[in-house]
Design a protein around this motif. Structure first.
Motif, PDB file in Angstrom:
ATOM      1  N   SER A 157     110.941  41.853  -1.675  1.00  0.00           N
ATOM      2  CA  SER A 157     110.673  42.542  -0.453  1.00  0.00           C
ATOM      3  C   SER A 157     109.238  43.303  -0.851  1.00  0.00           C
ATOM      4  CB  SER A 157     111.513  42.114   0.871  1.00  0.00           C
ATOM      5  OG  SER A 157     112.797  41.164   0.825  1.00  0.00           O
ATOM      6  N   TYR A 158     108.687  43.611  -0.591  1.00  0.00           N
ATOM      7  CA  TYR A 158     107.236  44.291  -1.305  1.00  0.00           C
ATOM      8  C   TYR A 158     107.439  44.925  -0.512  1.00  0.00           C
ATOM      9  CZ  TYR A 158     102.358  46.173  -2.241  1.00  0.00           C
ATOM     10  OH  TYR A 158     101.447  47.291  -2.611  1.00  0.00           O
ATOM     11  N   ALA A 159     106.829  45.260   0.778  1.00  0.00           N
ATOM     12  CA  ALA A 159     106.957  46.040   1.817  1.00  0.00           C
ATOM     13  C   ALA A 159     107.776  46.502   2.322  1.00  0.00           C
ATOM     14  CB  ALA A 159     106.410  45.348   3.585  1.00  0.00           C
ATOM     15  N   ILE A 160     109.128  46.112   2.118  1.00  0.00           N
ATOM     16  CA  ILE A 160     110.464  46.479   2.388  1.00  0.00           C
ATOM     17  C   ILE A 160     110.274  47.512   0.610  1.00  0.00           C
ATOM     18  CG2 ILE A 160     112.826  46.368   2.417  1.00  0.00           C
ATOM     19  CD1 ILE A 160     111.729  45.416   4.544  1.00  0.00           C
ATOM     20  N   VAL A 161     110.646  47.210  -0.020  1.00  0.00           N
ATOM     21  CA  VAL A 161     110.692  47.490  -1.194  1.00  0.00           C
ATOM     22  C   VAL A 161     110.143  48.851  -1.040  1.00  0.00           C
ATOM     23  CG1 VAL A 161     110.086  48.017  -3.441  1.00  0.00           C
ATOM     24  CG2 VAL A 161     111.088  46.114  -2.528  1.00  0.00           C
ATOM     25  N   GLY A 162     108.364  49.028  -0.105  1.00  0.00           N
ATOM     26  CA  GLY A 162     107.637  49.683  -0.884  1.00  0.00           C
ATOM     27  C   GLY A 162     107.997  50.816   0.172  1.00  0.00           C
ATOM     28  N   ILE A 163     108.464  51.266   1.950  1.00  0.00           N
ATOM     29  CA  ILE A 163     108.736  51.403   2.839  1.00  0.00           C
ATOM     30  C   ILE A 163     110.460  52.534   2.125  1.00  0.00           C
ATOM     31  CG2 ILE A 163     110.294  52.428   4.884  1.00  0.00           C
ATOM     32  CD1 ILE A 163     108.574  49.657   5.815  1.00  0.00           C
ATOM     33  N   ASN A 164     111.305  51.229   0.748  1.00  0.00           N
ATOM     34  CA  ASN A 164     112.254  51.990   0.519  1.00  0.00           C
ATOM     35  C   ASN A 164     111.570  53.465  -0.940  1.00  0.00           C
ATOM     36  OD1 ASN A 164     114.356  52.370  -1.154  1.00  0.00           O
ATOM     37  ND2 ASN A 164     115.168  51.266   0.261  1.00  0.00           N
ATOM     38  N   LEU A 165     110.356  53.027  -0.859  1.00  0.00           N
ATOM     39  CA  LEU A 165     110.356  54.238  -2.099  1.00  0.00           C
ATOM     40  C   LEU A 165     109.377  55.307  -1.612  1.00  0.00           C
ATOM     41  CD1 LEU A 165     108.975  51.756  -5.031  1.00  0.00           C
ATOM     42  CD2 LEU A 165     110.907  53.499  -4.562  1.00  0.00           C
ATOM     43  N   THR A 166     108.801  55.387  -0.139  1.00  0.00           N
ATOM     44  CA  THR A 166     108.564  56.566   0.328  1.00  0.00           C
ATOM     45  C   THR A 166     110.140  56.790   1.220  1.00  0.00           C
ATOM     46  OG1 THR A 166     106.918  55.223   2.039  1.00  0.00           O
ATOM     47  CG2 THR A 166     107.974  56.642   2.734  1.00  0.00           C
ATOM     48  N   GLU A 167     110.873  56.606   1.587  1.00  0.00           N
ATOM     49  CA  GLU A 167     111.896  57.380   1.015  1.00  0.00           C
ATOM     50  C   GLU A 167     112.050  58.021   0.055  1.00  0.00           C
ATOM     51  OE1 GLU A 167     115.592  58.643   1.430  1.00  0.00           O
ATOM     52  OE2 GLU A 167     115.113  57.135   0.347  1.00  0.00           O
ATOM     53  N   TYR A 180     121.379  43.247  -5.941  1.00  0.00           N
ATOM     54  CA  TYR A 180     121.855  43.748  -6.983  1.00  0.00           C
ATOM     55  C   TYR A 180     120.622  45.369  -7.051  1.00  0.00           C
ATOM     56  CZ  TYR A 180     125.511  41.369  -8.992  1.00  0.00           C
ATOM     57  OH  TYR A 180     126.489  40.156  -9.210  1.00  0.00           O
ATOM     58  N   PHE A 181     119.393  45.175  -5.226  1.00  0.00           N
ATOM     59  CA  PHE A 181     118.929  46.126  -5.389  1.00  0.00           C
ATOM     60  C   PHE A 181     119.153  47.494  -5.376  1.00  0.00           C
ATOM     61  CE2 PHE A 181     116.031  48.703  -2.451  1.00  0.00           C
ATOM     62  CZ  PHE A 181     115.099  48.516  -2.837  1.00  0.00           C
ATOM     63  N   ASN A 182     119.832  47.760  -4.396  1.00  0.00           N
ATOM     64  CA  ASN A 182     120.366  49.098  -4.164  1.00  0.00           C
ATOM     65  C   ASN A 182     120.344  50.045  -5.928  1.00  0.00           C
ATOM     66  OD1 ASN A 182     119.967  49.463  -1.525  1.00  0.00           O
ATOM     67  ND2 ASN A 182     121.944  48.956  -1.234  1.00  0.00           N
ATOM     68  N   LEU A 183     121.702  49.075  -6.645  1.00  0.00           N
ATOM     69  CA  LEU A 183     121.705  49.461  -8.067  1.00  0.00           C
ATOM     70  C   LEU A 183     121.054  49.475  -8.652  1.00  0.00           C
ATOM     71  CD1 LEU A 183     124.190  49.444  -9.902  1.00  0.00           C
ATOM     72  CD2 LEU A 183     123.791  47.568 -10.344  1.00  0.00           C
ATOM     73  N   TYR A 184     119.517  49.122  -8.745  1.00  0.00           N
ATOM     74  CA  TYR A 184     118.579  49.005  -9.295  1.00  0.00           C
ATOM     75  C   TYR A 184     118.159  50.399  -8.774  1.00  0.00           C
ATOM     76  CZ  TYR A 184     120.309  45.379 -12.642  1.00  0.00           C
ATOM     77  OH  TYR A 184     121.200  44.816 -13.650  1.00  0.00           O
ATOM     78  N   ARG A 185     117.767  50.494  -7.576  1.00  0.00           N
ATOM     79  CA  ARG A 185     116.879  51.256  -6.845  1.00  0.00           C
ATOM     80  C   ARG A 185     117.781  52.828  -6.951  1.00  0.00           C
ATOM     81  NH1 ARG A 185     116.979  56.139  -3.488  1.00  0.00           N
ATOM     82  NH2 ARG A 185     115.292  55.604  -1.823  1.00  0.00           N
TER      83      ARG A 185
END
Length: 308
Positions: A218-228, A281-286
């Motif tokens: 999810s492009y926007a959700i990942v973008g917000i996550n990267l803001t964090e 597995y997003f959180n793991l790779y994040r």
């Protein structure tokens, strides 16, 4: 236990006597020795530590002043350390003191370091202020910014309604994106728009890749996550080497946005190189990506810039 004892004795006894001994041997205070020996982020970082752990209240306070007080505190530091540029000028002309070590040079370098040190603290306060502002659907500016994001990412496709399932096409979770901004407030949206506006072709490319049938996210959700992620790195002071090397003065919100853009671009590359089995597995790779970035930021010569 041992480390705590060492820090106590070093801070209260050994450091004082070591500084005194080196001053007797070199004729220079610790701040002057740092300027003679180090450059870039190493220099600013060591100056910051020297001022912070000094027993002198004037030196301690210098790392917390506002920009308008920097010149005054540079003069105060020179006075406390008996550094006189006029007296030094004659010594330079007579060849007694090399120009590198001159007090005039000291004044310029100290001002730059204080601008970087105090500027970093102010940048965190500025970012935190924006982060605390929630997205408000009754705020016309917020709504216009959200529509700008859609138009930047989907220039050939019209949004049928403000509340719409179409938002999922650019990576929001629900019909109304405002619910996705709760964690990072308006800061999350500002970063998404900044990247889309300043790196439009890259944003389109990454949005397209995020729709991959197997490796999509999810492009926007990942973008917000990267803001964090960018925010937490700033808050933990992990961005100091990066910003001290990158900005020869006061770091601004622009530099924070640019670091966010670097994270977005590099995360997309990282994600596809790793080829996760599933978005589950997003959180793991994040976290793996987070550790990679933290490792890069430990290098005193680091300057992470987006090269496209």
């Amino acid at each position: 236990m041992f480390i705590s004892l060492w820090e106590f004795f070093y801070g209260h006894f050994f450091r004082f006597w070591m500084k005194w001994l080196l001053r007797q041997m070199t004729g220079k205070c610790e701040l002057q020795r740092i300027f003679d020996t180090y450059v870039g982020a190493q220099r600013t970082h060591r100056i910051e530590n020297s001022l912070t752990y000094s027993k002198n209240k004037v030196l301690q306070k210098a790392t917390h002043v506002v920009q308008s007080e920097v010149d005054k505190y540079v003069d105060d530091i020179m006075k406390e350390k008996n550094i006189n540029p006029e007296k030094d000028a004659s010594s330079i002309r007579r060849g007694l003191i090399p120009f590198l070590c001159s007090q005039r040079c000291f004044k310029i370098c100290m001002k730059m370091c204080l601008l970087q040190i105090t500027g970093y603290k102010q940048l965190y306060l500025d970012v935190e202020s924006v982060r605390k502002r929630p997205y408000d659907s009754d705020n016309l500016q917020h709504e216009e910014l959200l529509m700008k994001l859609w138009n930047l990412l989907m220039p050939t496709k019209k949004l049928n309604a403000r509340i719409s399932k179409q938002w999922a096409e650019i990576g929001f979770q629900g019909d109304d994106p405002k619910t996705d901004f709760r964690g990072m407030g308006i800061l999350g949206l500002i970063n998404l728009v900044y990247f889309s506006e300043n790196y439009t072709s890259e944003a389109h490319q990454i949005l397209s890749r995020s729709n991959h049938p197997k490796l999509g996210y999810s492009y926007a959700i990942v973008g917000i996550n990267l803001t964090e992620m960018a925010y937490s790195l700033l808050k933990s002071e992990a961005l100091k080497f990066h910003l001290y090397n990158l900005v020869p003065g006061i770091p601004t919100m622009e530099h924070f946005h640019q670091f966010y853009c670097y994270l977005v671009y590099e995360f997309d590359k990282f994600w596809f190189e790793e080829e996760p089995e599933s978005i589950m597995y997003f959180n793991l790779y994040r976290e793996k990506f987070h550790e990679k970035i933290k490792g890069l930021l430990l290098d005193c010569n680091v300057a992470l810039t987006l090269k496209v």
